[in-house]
Write a protein that holds these residues in place. Sequence first.
Motif, PDB file in Angstrom:
ATOM      1  N   LEU A  21       0.819  -1.220   0.000  1.00  0.00           N
ATOM      2  CA  LEU A  21       0.000   0.000   0.000  1.00  0.00           C
ATOM      3  C   LEU A  21       0.851   1.267   0.000  1.00  0.00           C
ATOM      4  N   GLY A  22       2.084   1.154  -0.479  1.00  0.00           N
ATOM      5  CA  GLY A  22       2.989   2.296  -0.460  1.00  0.00           C
ATOM      6  C   GLY A  22       2.494   3.474  -1.267  1.00  0.00           C
ATOM      7  N   ARG A  23       1.824   3.216  -2.388  1.00  0.00           N
ATOM      8  CA  ARG A  23       1.334   4.329  -3.206  1.00  0.00           C
ATOM      9  C   ARG A  23       0.290   5.143  -2.460  1.00  0.00           C
ATOM     10  N   THR A  24      -0.532   4.466  -1.671  1.00  0.00           N
ATOM     11  CA  THR A  24      -1.553   5.165  -0.879  1.00  0.00           C
ATOM     12  C   THR A  24      -0.926   6.086   0.149  1.00  0.00           C
ATOM     13  N   THR A  25       0.086   5.590   0.870  1.00  0.00           N
ATOM     14  CA  THR A  25       0.729   6.429   1.886  1.00  0.00           C
ATOM     15  C   THR A  25       1.447   7.607   1.252  1.00  0.00           C
ATOM     16  N   CYS A  26       2.021   7.423   0.054  1.00  0.00           N
ATOM     17  CA  CYS A  26       2.662   8.537  -0.634  1.00  0.00           C
ATOM     18  C   CYS A  26       1.643   9.600  -1.032  1.00  0.00           C
ATOM     19  N   THR A  27       0.475   9.169  -1.486  1.00  0.00           N
ATOM     20  CA  THR A  27      -0.578  10.114  -1.866  1.00  0.00           C
ATOM     21  C   THR A  27      -1.055  10.912  -0.666  1.00  0.00           C
ATOM     22  N   VAL A  28      -1.275  10.216   0.452  1.00  0.00           N
ATOM     23  CA  VAL A  28      -1.685  10.898   1.687  1.00  0.00           C
ATOM     24  C   VAL A  28      -0.623  11.906   2.106  1.00  0.00           C
ATOM     25  N   GLY A  29       0.639  11.490   2.033  1.00  0.00           N
ATOM     26  CA  GLY A  29       1.732  12.384   2.419  1.00  0.00           C
ATOM     27  C   GLY A  29       1.797  13.623   1.551  1.00  0.00           C
ATOM     28  N   ALA A  30       1.629  13.453   0.247  1.00  0.00           N
ATOM     29  CA  ALA A  30       1.701  14.590  -0.670  1.00  0.00           C
ATOM     30  C   ALA A  30       0.575  15.591  -0.395  1.00  0.00           C
ATOM     31  N   ILE A  31      -0.635  15.079  -0.193  1.00  0.00           N
ATOM     32  CA  ILE A  31      -1.772  15.961   0.083  1.00  0.00           C
ATOM     33  C   ILE A  31      -1.557  16.729   1.391  1.00  0.00           C
ATOM     34  N   ALA A  32      -1.101  16.021   2.420  1.00  0.00           N
ATOM     35  CA  ALA A  32      -0.884  16.673   3.717  1.00  0.00           C
ATOM     36  C   ALA A  32       0.194  17.741   3.633  1.00  0.00           C
ATOM     37  N   LEU A  33       1.260  17.471   2.890  1.00  0.00           N
ATOM     38  CA  LEU A  33       2.364  18.419   2.777  1.00  0.00           C
ATOM     39  C   LEU A  33       1.898  19.735   2.170  1.00  0.00           C
ATOM     40  N   VAL A  34       1.097  19.651   1.114  1.00  0.00           N
ATOM     41  CA  VAL A  34       0.597  20.865   0.460  1.00  0.00           C
ATOM     42  C   VAL A  34      -0.427  21.579   1.335  1.00  0.00           C
ATOM     43  N   ALA A  35      -1.308  20.811   1.962  1.00  0.00           N
ATOM     44  CA  ALA A  35      -2.382  21.414   2.764  1.00  0.00           C
ATOM     45  C   ALA A  35      -1.860  22.128   4.001  1.00  0.00           C
ATOM     46  N   ALA A  36      -0.681  21.757   4.462  1.00  0.00           N
ATOM     47  CA  ALA A  36      -0.166  22.338   5.701  1.00  0.00           C
ATOM     48  C   ALA A  36       0.207  23.816   5.569  1.00  0.00           C
ATOM     49  N   TRP A  37       0.652  24.224   4.378  1.00  0.00           N
ATOM     50  CA  TRP A  37       1.202  25.577   4.277  1.00  0.00           C
ATOM     51  C   TRP A  37       0.172  26.705   4.434  1.00  0.00           C
ATOM     52  N   PRO A  38      -1.050  26.580   3.932  1.00  0.00           N
ATOM     53  CA  PRO A  38      -2.032  27.621   4.268  1.00  0.00           C
ATOM     54  C   PRO A  38      -2.273  27.727   5.777  1.00  0.00           C
ATOM     55  N   MET A  39      -2.283  26.583   6.459  1.00  0.00           N
ATOM     56  CA  MET A  39      -2.450  26.610   7.918  1.00  0.00           C
ATOM     57  C   MET A  39      -1.287  27.347   8.579  1.00  0.00           C
ATOM     58  N   LEU A  40      -0.070  27.084   8.109  1.00  0.00           N
ATOM     59  CA  LEU A  40       1.103  27.736   8.691  1.00  0.00           C
ATOM     60  C   LEU A  40       1.112  29.235   8.383  1.00  0.00           C
ATOM     61  N   TRP A  41       0.637  29.615   7.215  1.00  0.00           N
ATOM     62  CA  TRP A  41       0.520  31.045   6.869  1.00  0.00           C
ATOM     63  C   TRP A  41      -0.359  31.750   7.898  1.00  0.00           C
ATOM     64  N   TRP A  42      -1.549  31.177   8.143  1.00  0.00           N
ATOM     65  CA  TRP A  42      -2.435  31.759   9.153  1.00  0.00           C
ATOM     66  C   TRP A  42      -1.830  31.636  10.547  1.00  0.00           C
ATOM     67  N   GLY A  43      -1.036  30.593  10.743  1.00  0.00           N
ATOM     68  CA  GLY A  43      -0.438  30.365  12.055  1.00  0.00           C
ATOM     69  C   GLY A  43       0.618  31.365  12.445  1.00  0.00           C
ATOM     70  N   GLY A  44       1.049  32.197  11.493  1.00  0.00           N
ATOM     71  CA  GLY A  44       2.012  33.236  11.848  1.00  0.00           C
ATOM     72  C   GLY A  44       1.481  34.192  12.898  1.00  0.00           C
ATOM     73  N   GLU A  45       0.150  34.282  12.977  1.00  0.00           N
ATOM     74  CA  GLU A  45      -0.463  35.165  13.970  1.00  0.00           C
ATOM     75  C   GLU A  45      -1.415  34.431  14.900  1.00  0.00           C
ATOM     76  N   HIS A  46      -1.686  33.147  14.616  1.00  0.00           N
ATOM     77  CA  HIS A  46      -2.631  32.379  15.427  1.00  0.00           C
ATOM     78  C   HIS A  46      -1.992  31.043  15.782  1.00  0.00           C
ATOM     79  N   LEU A  47      -1.676  30.848  17.047  1.00  0.00           N
ATOM     80  CA  LEU A  47      -0.893  29.694  17.480  1.00  0.00           C
ATOM     81  C   LEU A  47      -1.601  28.370  17.194  1.00  0.00           C
ATOM     82  N   GLY A  48      -2.916  28.342  17.302  1.00  0.00           N
ATOM     83  CA  GLY A  48      -3.654  27.112  17.036  1.00  0.00           C
ATOM     84  C   GLY A  48      -3.462  26.628  15.616  1.00  0.00           C
ATOM     85  N   TRP A  49      -3.562  27.549  14.659  1.00  0.00           N
ATOM     86  CA  TRP A  49      -3.346  27.182  13.267  1.00  0.00           C
ATOM     87  C   TRP A  49      -1.911  26.717  13.042  1.00  0.00           C
TER      88      TRP A  49
END
Length: 383
Positions: free
Chosen positions: A262-290
Amino acid sequence: MREKNVAASPVLGQSALLWMALACGLCAGGNYFNQPLLHSIARHFGVDQGVAALSVTLAQSAYALGLLLLVPLGDMLERRGLAVALMLLAAAGQAMAGCAPSVGGFMLGTVVAGLFSVAAQVLVPMAAALAAPGHSGRNVGTVMTGLLLGILLARSVAGLVSAWAWWLWRVLPTSRTAQPVAYAQVLSSMLELLHTHRALRQRTLASGLAFASCSVLFATMALQLSAAPLALDDAQIGLVGLAGVAGALVASRAGRWVDRGLGRTTCTVGAIALVAAWPMLWWGGEHLGWFALGLVVIDLGLQCLNITNQATVAQLLPAARSRMNAVYMTGYFAGAAAGSALGTLAWHWGQWQGACLLGAVLALGAALAAVRLRAPAGQMAAA
């Protein structure tokens, strides 16, 4: 006679595997302790924050050099003795950095510690080599879980490494490649391995870009969190960093999924999570929860990609596990070093927003590279 002993080596027991994981965490963790302390390092030595951030790049670059020059020795020398010797030298580097009277001495100690802390990556292919049939991915995932938790949780590795090294010598069985090769041949063959194994090239590129993206965060998060409006101190920044433990705990499960194809599945999950994290971190510059949520998601994404790819690489060519791992991890940490350096430049150019933009671009690159990973688990050797 020696080859007979190698062939009769026992399968690595669960308790020894867990101790290997702990040793990896203690050894590798010291290479990351400076990341939440950059503001204090700059203040202590009276240097600019950019100079302090250079220690992150130096640590990653030294680690990449050690991966290239030292880890391949696992296909030439007895692995247990090699790992112990490297751990002791890593401890010496940590002591140098901790006692340094100047920023130059601190940087030198950081380089020495980073260079020899690759002992952890000697143990990873060893865990795969001593795995029971069908459990190579599980072993790699377990050892990498310990390594990642050590990076996140350890606080005083220099004094512990030397004590754990001698204990490790007693617990682990010897492990040597049945047909050792000369050092010059070891190094020269690594380019050939990269050229002839498409799966190795693809997975190294995907993971290198992923770690570059995360290293942009690691190189700048302390600078952002210590500034207004969050204005956290070192202890608080360290506690925020513990949010990444959730990602580390995925590592062992990812290795088991590789064993199940199931390696392809875990790679897909990893890729999606990696991209999705950066908008959260952008907002997190001023909001610790994000910020904390983004840290969990980006670490989850990185570890899904890294553990899947590393476990896969460990199965590509068993006779050259150390060299294959060295090629993969050299690319992985070269990406980390590049990400740290580029992240520092992005910070000077656009502060936190500039760093987030760069991190997001690198994450997209990693995701595109991960999409191209097409080799089925049962046909990896032919990829």
